[in-house]
Scaffold this motif. Structure first.
Motif, PDB file in Angstrom:
ATOM      1  N   ASN A  70      63.182  63.668  33.489  1.00  0.00           N
ATOM      2  CA  ASN A  70      63.447  64.018  32.083  1.00  0.00           C
ATOM      3  C   ASN A  70      63.210  62.863  31.116  1.00  0.00           C
ATOM      4  O   ASN A  70      63.743  62.876  30.002  1.00  0.00           O
ATOM      5  N   GLY A  71      62.456  61.873  31.552  1.00  0.00           N
ATOM      6  CA  GLY A  71      62.205  60.733  30.670  1.00  0.00           C
ATOM      7  C   GLY A  71      63.320  59.700  30.700  1.00  0.00           C
ATOM      8  O   GLY A  71      63.263  58.701  29.987  1.00  0.00           O
ATOM      9  N   ASN A  72      64.319  59.961  31.525  1.00  0.00           N
ATOM     10  CA  ASN A  72      65.437  59.015  31.624  1.00  0.00           C
ATOM     11  C   ASN A  72      64.994  57.724  32.305  1.00  0.00           C
ATOM     12  O   ASN A  72      63.989  57.700  33.010  1.00  0.00           O
ATOM     13  N   PRO A  73      65.754  56.643  32.123  1.00  0.00           N
ATOM     14  CA  PRO A  73      65.343  55.371  32.717  1.00  0.00           C
ATOM     15  C   PRO A  73      65.390  55.380  34.242  1.00  0.00           C
ATOM     16  O   PRO A  73      66.348  55.896  34.835  1.00  0.00           O
ATOM     17  N   LEU A  74      64.337  54.829  34.816  1.00  0.00           N
ATOM     18  CA  LEU A  74      64.343  54.507  36.237  1.00  0.00           C
ATOM     19  C   LEU A  74      64.673  53.021  36.281  1.00  0.00           C
ATOM     20  O   LEU A  74      63.919  52.188  35.783  1.00  0.00           O
ATOM     21  N   MET A  75      65.833  52.710  36.835  1.00  0.00           N
ATOM     22  CA  MET A  75      66.326  51.330  36.794  1.00  0.00           C
ATOM     23  C   MET A  75      65.425  50.405  37.611  1.00  0.00           C
ATOM     24  O   MET A  75      64.632  50.852  38.428  1.00  0.00           O
ATOM     25  N   GLY A  76      65.587  49.133  37.371  1.00  0.00           N
ATOM     26  CA  GLY A  76      64.804  48.150  38.106  1.00  0.00           C
ATOM     27  C   GLY A  76      64.985  48.312  39.601  1.00  0.00           C
ATOM     28  O   GLY A  76      66.111  48.431  40.078  1.00  0.00           O
ATOM     29  N   PHE A  77      63.899  48.388  40.311  1.00  0.00           N
ATOM     30  CA  PHE A  77      63.833  48.519  41.773  1.00  0.00           C
ATOM     31  C   PHE A  77      64.430  49.821  42.293  1.00  0.00           C
ATOM     32  O   PHE A  77      64.627  49.980  43.496  1.00  0.00           O
ATOM     33  N   ALA A  78      64.695  50.761  41.384  1.00  0.00           N
ATOM     34  CA  ALA A  78      65.188  52.071  41.819  1.00  0.00           C
ATOM     35  C   ALA A  78      64.010  52.962  42.194  1.00  0.00           C
ATOM     36  O   ALA A  78      62.856  52.684  41.858  1.00  0.00           O
ATOM     37  N   SER A  79      64.339  54.030  42.902  1.00  0.00           N
ATOM     38  CA  SER A  79      63.285  54.953  43.309  1.00  0.00           C
ATOM     39  C   SER A  79      63.728  56.392  43.132  1.00  0.00           C
ATOM     40  O   SER A  79      64.930  56.686  43.020  1.00  0.00           O
ATOM     41  N   VAL A  80      62.765  57.274  43.071  1.00  0.00           N
ATOM     42  CA  VAL A  80      62.991  58.712  42.962  1.00  0.00           C
ATOM     43  C   VAL A  80      62.152  59.371  44.042  1.00  0.00           C
ATOM     44  O   VAL A  80      61.018  58.948  44.295  1.00  0.00           O
ATOM     45  N   ARG A  81      62.725  60.379  44.682  1.00  0.00           N
ATOM     46  CA  ARG A  81      61.992  61.075  45.734  1.00  0.00           C
ATOM     47  C   ARG A  81      61.912  62.559  45.440  1.00  0.00           C
ATOM     48  O   ARG A  81      62.869  63.133  44.906  1.00  0.00           O
ATOM     49  N   PHE A  82      60.797  63.160  45.795  1.00  0.00           N
ATOM     50  CA  PHE A  82      60.678  64.613  45.728  1.00  0.00           C
ATOM     51  C   PHE A  82      59.632  65.054  46.739  1.00  0.00           C
ATOM     52  O   PHE A  82      58.901  64.227  47.305  1.00  0.00           O
ATOM     53  N   SER A  83      59.596  66.355  46.967  1.00  0.00           N
ATOM     54  CA  SER A  83      58.636  66.907  47.914  1.00  0.00           C
ATOM     55  C   SER A  83      57.884  68.048  47.270  1.00  0.00           C
ATOM     56  O   SER A  83      58.398  68.723  46.375  1.00  0.00           O
ATOM     57  N   TYR A  84      56.666  68.251  47.720  1.00  0.00           N
ATOM     58  CA  TYR A  84      55.865  69.382  47.253  1.00  0.00           C
ATOM     59  C   TYR A  84      54.964  69.801  48.404  1.00  0.00           C
ATOM     60  O   TYR A  84      54.860  69.095  49.425  1.00  0.00           O
ATOM     61  N   ALA A  85      54.315  70.928  48.259  1.00  0.00           N
ATOM     62  CA  ALA A  85      53.434  71.408  49.322  1.00  0.00           C
ATOM     63  C   ALA A  85      52.094  71.843  48.738  1.00  0.00           C
ATOM     64  O   ALA A  85      52.042  72.727  47.865  1.00  0.00           O
ATOM     65  N   TRP A  86      51.052  71.193  49.223  1.00  0.00           N
ATOM     66  CA  TRP A  86      49.681  71.560  48.837  1.00  0.00           C
ATOM     67  C   TRP A  86      48.717  70.878  49.784  1.00  0.00           C
ATOM     68  O   TRP A  86      49.096  69.961  50.515  1.00  0.00           O
ATOM     69  N   ASP A  87      47.493  71.331  49.792  1.00  0.00           N
ATOM     70  CA  ASP A  87      46.464  70.732  50.612  1.00  0.00           C
ATOM     71  C   ASP A  87      45.188  70.665  49.777  1.00  0.00           C
ATOM     72  O   ASP A  87      44.699  71.716  49.343  1.00  0.00           O
ATOM     73  N   PRO A  88      44.698  69.462  49.486  1.00  0.00           N
ATOM     74  CA  PRO A  88      45.114  68.160  50.002  1.00  0.00           C
ATOM     75  C   PRO A  88      46.286  67.565  49.214  1.00  0.00           C
ATOM     76  O   PRO A  88      46.724  68.152  48.217  1.00  0.00           O
ATOM     77  N   ALA A  89      46.746  66.403  49.672  1.00  0.00           N
ATOM     78  CA  ALA A  89      47.799  65.682  48.960  1.00  0.00           C
ATOM     79  C   ALA A  89      47.277  65.234  47.598  1.00  0.00           C
ATOM     80  O   ALA A  89      46.072  65.102  47.390  1.00  0.00           O
ATOM     81  N   PHE A  90      48.211  65.025  46.699  1.00  0.00           N
ATOM     82  CA  PHE A  90      47.874  64.599  45.340  1.00  0.00           C
ATOM     83  C   PHE A  90      48.256  63.134  45.172  1.00  0.00           C
ATOM     84  O   PHE A  90      49.279  62.687  45.695  1.00  0.00           O
ATOM     85  N   VAL A  91      47.437  62.388  44.452  1.00  0.00           N
ATOM     86  CA  VAL A  91      47.751  60.983  44.173  1.00  0.00           C
ATOM     87  C   VAL A  91      48.386  60.912  42.785  1.00  0.00           C
ATOM     88  O   VAL A  91      47.739  61.257  41.783  1.00  0.00           O
ATOM     89  N   PHE A  92      49.644  60.504  42.738  1.00  0.00           N
ATOM     90  CA  PHE A  92      50.343  60.392  41.458  1.00  0.00           C
ATOM     91  C   PHE A  92      50.076  59.021  40.836  1.00  0.00           C
ATOM     92  O   PHE A  92      50.525  58.004  41.354  1.00  0.00           O
ATOM     93  N   LEU A  93      49.346  59.033  39.730  1.00  0.00           N
ATOM     94  CA  LEU A  93      49.057  57.793  39.021  1.00  0.00           C
ATOM     95  C   LEU A  93      49.857  57.773  37.724  1.00  0.00           C
ATOM     96  O   LEU A  93      49.777  58.713  36.923  1.00  0.00           O
TER      97      LEU A  93
END
Ligand code: NAG
Length: 102
Positions: A70-93
């Motif tokens: 939601n545009g909220n801060p991702l703190m220093g050295f923090a991480s976020v995880r999620f999963s999705y399903a598709w073929d092929p994999a997507f590169v998030f840039l």
């Protein structure tokens, strides 16, 4: 300080091992590899597709871009995880972010 920027937003994708209706599932981890929080993190999502629902509170597809947490801060050295399903994999840039250091 200003050394934290878009280049510090790193995404990694690995196979979860699950298959959903014949489609491989992927686990994505987004890491803010810098000491300062970054907010309004957006990825290029032009070709992103998934048959598995991703919570919009984690990744919200908005036209050609995706907004993280939601545009909220991702703190220093923090991480976020999620999963999705598709073929092929997507590169998030990461396409844009806002850095806040205090
Ligand atoms: C995280 O940042 C450090 C310091 O800039 C760098 O050496 C390291 O390679 C980065 N980690 C990744 C996964 O890119």
């Amino acid at each position: 300080s200003s050394y934290c920027n878009l280049n510090n937003i790193i995404s990694g994708t690995t196979r979860s091992g699950r298959v959903i209706r014949g489609i491989p599932e992927w686990n994505v981890v987004v890491i803010n590899n810098c000491s300062c929080a970054q907010s309004k993190i957006r990825f290029d999502c032009k070709e992103f597709r998934t048959i598995e629902d991703v919570s919009p509170s984690i990744l919200s597809v908005q036209g050609d871009s995706c907004l993280l947490i939601n545009g909220n801060p991702l703190m220093g050295f923090a991480s976020v995880r999620f999963s999705y399903a598709w073929d092929p994999a997507f590169v998030f840039l990461a396409r844009s972010s806002h850095t806040t250091c205090s």
